[in-house]
Design an enzyme around this catalytic site. Structure first.
Site, short mmCIF file in Angstrom:
data_model
loop_
_atom_site.label_atom_id
_atom_site.label_comp_id
_atom_site.label_asym_id
_atom_site.label_seq_id
_atom_site.Cartn_x
_atom_site.Cartn_y
_atom_site.Cartn_z
CE LYS A 14 -3.82 2.10 2.65
NZ LYS A 14 -4.72 1.90 3.81
CB SER B 233 -7.82 3.74 2.80
OG SER B 233 -7.05 3.11 3.83
CB SER C 199 -8.50 0.83 5.61
OG SER C 199 -9.17 2.06 5.69
#
Length: 436
Positions: free
Chosen positions: A81, A150, A174
């Site tokens: 990420k 996210s 997330s």
């Protein structure tokens, strides 16, 4: 468009025994990326990715030609990420803030994966600073639907078969929510089990590092490398399962609740003892406290960046920072203390009810029909607030859209949760279409 993600555990075994070669796997996954990522858009562009990966895979194989000495994640490509710092790569965090302003040293989580023989496949798309401004990523199961956020690219990339393991983070929902939306396994360990240094902070009191895999056994392998003080366990007997009832569960849609009930029916038929546990009737208070906590801490952690580059922030993120500035010091301290007290309360309630694992929807329902939203994290919020370990496994579907079963256990019981989670996941894997 439906994908069948690779399970990490058998892939690791095949790489360690030599049945698969890291160079060939890296090349195959680059082919996969080229075939599907124009549609899914999980991974940030990188010039020369294939050459770099195959070169790194060849060097890794040369260093570990003896099978018995190969490291635990030998040759496993990992999506990271883009709020995690990785040496040699800019960190953009889904933002137009200049990368030079938010750079930092490589994260410990990335260090641990690379030291364990993993290969950095590439950075994955995130919402801006891990909040709500959507990434360009789409749900591999239906491209018109969100993959969640996210950690959008990490979840979608695993689900689309682009890489078998990915790093994400969770400050509200997330990891668990996008894993559920994409139909894979998401694991958020107990708070601070995985170090958070080298990760752009949102709310340090509740930020968690987590993982995405196609299987629970693979999540256990990753946790063994990533988590501090990991001690693998083989629990004696099955856990007693609790189904969270009350105002908290009523936040889910009928489809979300139906997915859980279908999973519960399958588990009961397989011989598990299941109990109904009334809890979290004060969920609105918990939700509000968490919102005030994370907004205040976001305002503090981003104060300098926002002062210098506020015009680069998405409106939603800027509004949360402004709200956070209204939270006083005493209220912030009370919120932090309240979160810790809630952690203890969750453990006490599980002991009172005699349950080992709590079951609930991993999201209010299937992924929304839009890429302009990342969905609602409300089903994950209390467990992030408490810092307890949370695992989601695929459990039913609505049309082509997966549903997830969220499994939670008391703080610090991560090893047991993942050990139990393997069989739970196997039992509910055959849950099919549910009423929506």
């Amino acid at each position: 468009m439906l994908y069948d993600p690779d399970d990490l555990d058998p892939l690791v075994r095949s790489l360690r025994t030599g049945d698969r070669q890291p160079v060939t796997l890296a090349d195959d996954l680059c082919d996969r990326l080229n075939a599907v990522d124009d549609d899914v858009d999980a991974v940030l562009p990188e010039t020369g990715r294939r050459d770099r990966l195959t070169r790194e895979a060849a060097a890794l194989s040369a260093r570990h030609d003896e099978q018995s000495a190969r490291p635990p994640l030998f040759g496993v490509p990992v999506g990271v990420k883009d709020i995690f710092h990785v040496d040699g790569y800019a960190t953009r965090a889904g933002s137009s803030v200049p990368p030079a302003a938010i750079t930092g040293e490589q994260s410990t989580a990335v260090d641990r994966l690379l030291d364990a023989g993993a290969l950095h496949f590439g950075k994955t798309h995130t919402t801006e600073f891990a909040y709500f401004d959507p990434a360009p990523t789409r749900n591999p199961n239906d491209l018109g639907h969100t993959p969640g956020g996210s950690s959008s690219g990490s979840a979608a990339g695993v689900a689309a078969g682009e890489f078998p393991l990915a790093l994400g983070s969770q400050t509200v929902g997330s990891v668990v929510r996008p894993a559920a939306f994409c139909g894979i396994v998401g694991f958020k360990p107990s708070y601070d089990r995985i170090p958070r240094d080298g990760v752009i902070p949102f709310s340090p009191s509740v930020d968690h590092v987590g993982t995405f895999t196609g299987d629970v056994a693979g999540a256990r392998r990753a946790a063994d490398v990533l988590c501090d003080g990991w001690e693998p366990v083989d629990p004696d007997g099955r856990p007693i399962l609790g189904v969270a009832d009350g105002a908290y569960t009523e936040q889910a849609t009928p489809a979300g609740r139906a997915g859980v009930e279908a999973g519960v029916d399958a588990l009961a038929a397989a011989g598990y003892e299941v109990r109904r546990v009334s809890m979290l009737d004060d969920i609105e208070t918990i939700n509000d406290r968490h919102d005030r906590l994370i907004s205040a801490e976001l305002a503090l952690t981003h104060a300098e960046w926002f002062a210098d580059h506020g015009d680069h922030y998405a409106p939603e993120t800027g509004e949360l920072i402004e709200r956070g500035r209204e939270v006083g010091t005493d209220e912030l301290v009370d919120a932090r203390v309240g979160a810790r007290a809630f952690r203890d309360r969750v453990g006490e309630r599980c002991r009172e009810a005699g349950v080992d694992v709590l079951l609930s929807p991993a999201a209010p329902g299937p992924a929304p029909d839009s890429i302009d939203t990342t969905g609602d994290p409300t089903m994950n919020l209390p467990w992030t607030h408490a810092g307890t370990p949370a695992l989601t496994v695929p459990c039913g579907r609505v049309g082509d859209l997966p549903l997830g079963l969220q499994c939670v256990s008391p703080f610090g019981t991560d090893e047991s949760l993942l050990a139990w989670g393997e069989e739970i996941a196997d039992v509910v894997a055959d849950v099919g279409e549910v009423d929506s």
